[in-house]
Design a protein around this motif. Structure first.
Motif, short mmCIF file in Angstrom:
data_model
loop_
_atom_site.label_atom_id
_atom_site.label_comp_id
_atom_site.label_asym_id
_atom_site.label_seq_id
_atom_site.Cartn_x
_atom_site.Cartn_y
_atom_site.Cartn_z
N GLY A 50 0.95 -1.60 -0.07
CA GLY A 50 0.08 -0.24 -0.44
C GLY A 50 1.00 1.44 -0.52
O GLY A 50 0.56 2.23 -0.55
N VAL A 53 2.92 1.83 -3.38
CA VAL A 53 1.32 2.16 -4.87
C VAL A 53 0.83 3.84 -3.80
O VAL A 53 0.40 4.53 -4.90
CB VAL A 53 0.15 1.40 -4.58
N LEU A 55 -1.48 4.09 -1.35
CA LEU A 55 -2.49 3.86 -0.89
C LEU A 55 -3.14 4.82 -0.12
O LEU A 55 -2.02 4.93 1.04
CB LEU A 55 -3.04 1.45 -0.62
N ARG A 58 -7.31 4.65 3.97
CA ARG A 58 -7.62 3.25 4.42
C ARG A 58 -8.18 3.56 6.35
O ARG A 58 -7.69 3.23 7.64
CB ARG A 58 -6.19 3.07 4.96
N LEU A 77 -9.99 1.13 -3.49
CA LEU A 77 -9.06 1.39 -4.14
C LEU A 77 -8.57 2.35 -4.51
O LEU A 77 -7.34 2.31 -5.50
CB LEU A 77 -7.83 0.03 -4.39
N ALA A 80 -5.27 6.25 -4.60
CA ALA A 80 -3.25 6.04 -5.13
C ALA A 80 -3.16 6.60 -5.19
O ALA A 80 -3.66 7.83 -5.41
CB ALA A 80 -3.30 4.69 -5.80
#
Length: 232
Positions: A50, A53, A55, A58, A77, A80
């Motif tokens: 994560g 990339v 991400l 969360r 997702l 990102a």
């Protein structure tokens, strides 16, 4: 208002309870140990991937847990490649490593299994850096992928807006779409895989240490959007 002080006061009133999930669901000692190990490993692997990339978003509703295997499952997702930094309240942590996440790992917390699995995952990704970059580079030529959040969508992620503001931003949404930020995103992924953190080149161990430290830093967590639930 001192956000750091307020955050510490909130944390004192919200005790972590994740360890109860393992105690209540896996009654046999061997089963309990196996599932807790699987949980810790999955959190480590997903945290490193994560981070690479970029991400974001969360919060607790976007990280599920398989009740049979105890492994975590990430959903939603859409934020990102560090688009979380473009939100109204920028996300300053590399991944979610809050008190409840750590509580499920047992007495060693982020040390031991978690740290070792983070280092192993990051090492594997560094070894296969060119293959990963090739996959990411494909998205540069994908006209359907949006590399940057529009102002409207950024506000919708953190719902602290009004109708007038939404209306004024709808007209500017199109000019923020497209792949104009693709090269920057790819470059940042490459920097992470090379080990550059805050302009310094770090070893795998050093990079993992920096990321863990940033993820559990109370000052960074206190700056997160309230709906992200940094105290959980």
């Amino acid at each position: 208002m001192d956000k750091g002080k307020a955050f510490r006061e909130v944390c004192q009133n919200f005790r972590p309870v994740m360890h109860h999930f393992f105690l209540e669901r896996f009654l046999q000692p061997a089963d309990w140990f196996e599932k807790r190990l699987a949980y810790t490993r999955s959190v480590a692997a997903s945290s490193m991937v994560g981070y690479i990339v970029g991400l974001g978003d969360r919060h607790a509703m976007n990280i599920l847990i398989d009740q049979a295997t105890a492994e975590v499952v990430h959903i939603d997702l859409g934020v990102a490649f560090e688009q979380g930094l473009m939100l109204k309240t920028p996300e300053r942590v590399p991944f979610r490593l809050t008190k409840d996440i750590v509580d499920g790992m047992g007495v060693t917390g982020v040390e031991g299994v978690f740290r070792r699995c983070c280092e192993e995952t990051l090492s594997v990704m560094r070894t296969n850096k060119e293959a990963l970059l090739t996959i990411v580079e494909v998205f540069i030529h994908d006209p359907l992928y949006k590399w940057a959040l529009s102002p409207l969508k950024a506000l919708q992620r953190q719902k602290e807006t009004d109708d007038d503001l939404e209306t004024s931003l709808e007209d500017s949404q199109d000019q923020h779409e497209g792949n104009k930020d693709a090269a920057r995103a790819l470059m940042r992924v490459r920097q992470k895989l090379d080990g550059y953190e805050e302009g310094e080149l770090r070893s795998v161990n050093g990079q993992v240490q920096q990321l863990i430290q940033d993820a559990i830093d109370p000052e960074r967590l206190s700056q997160m959007f309230a709906g992200w639930g940094a105290w959980m």
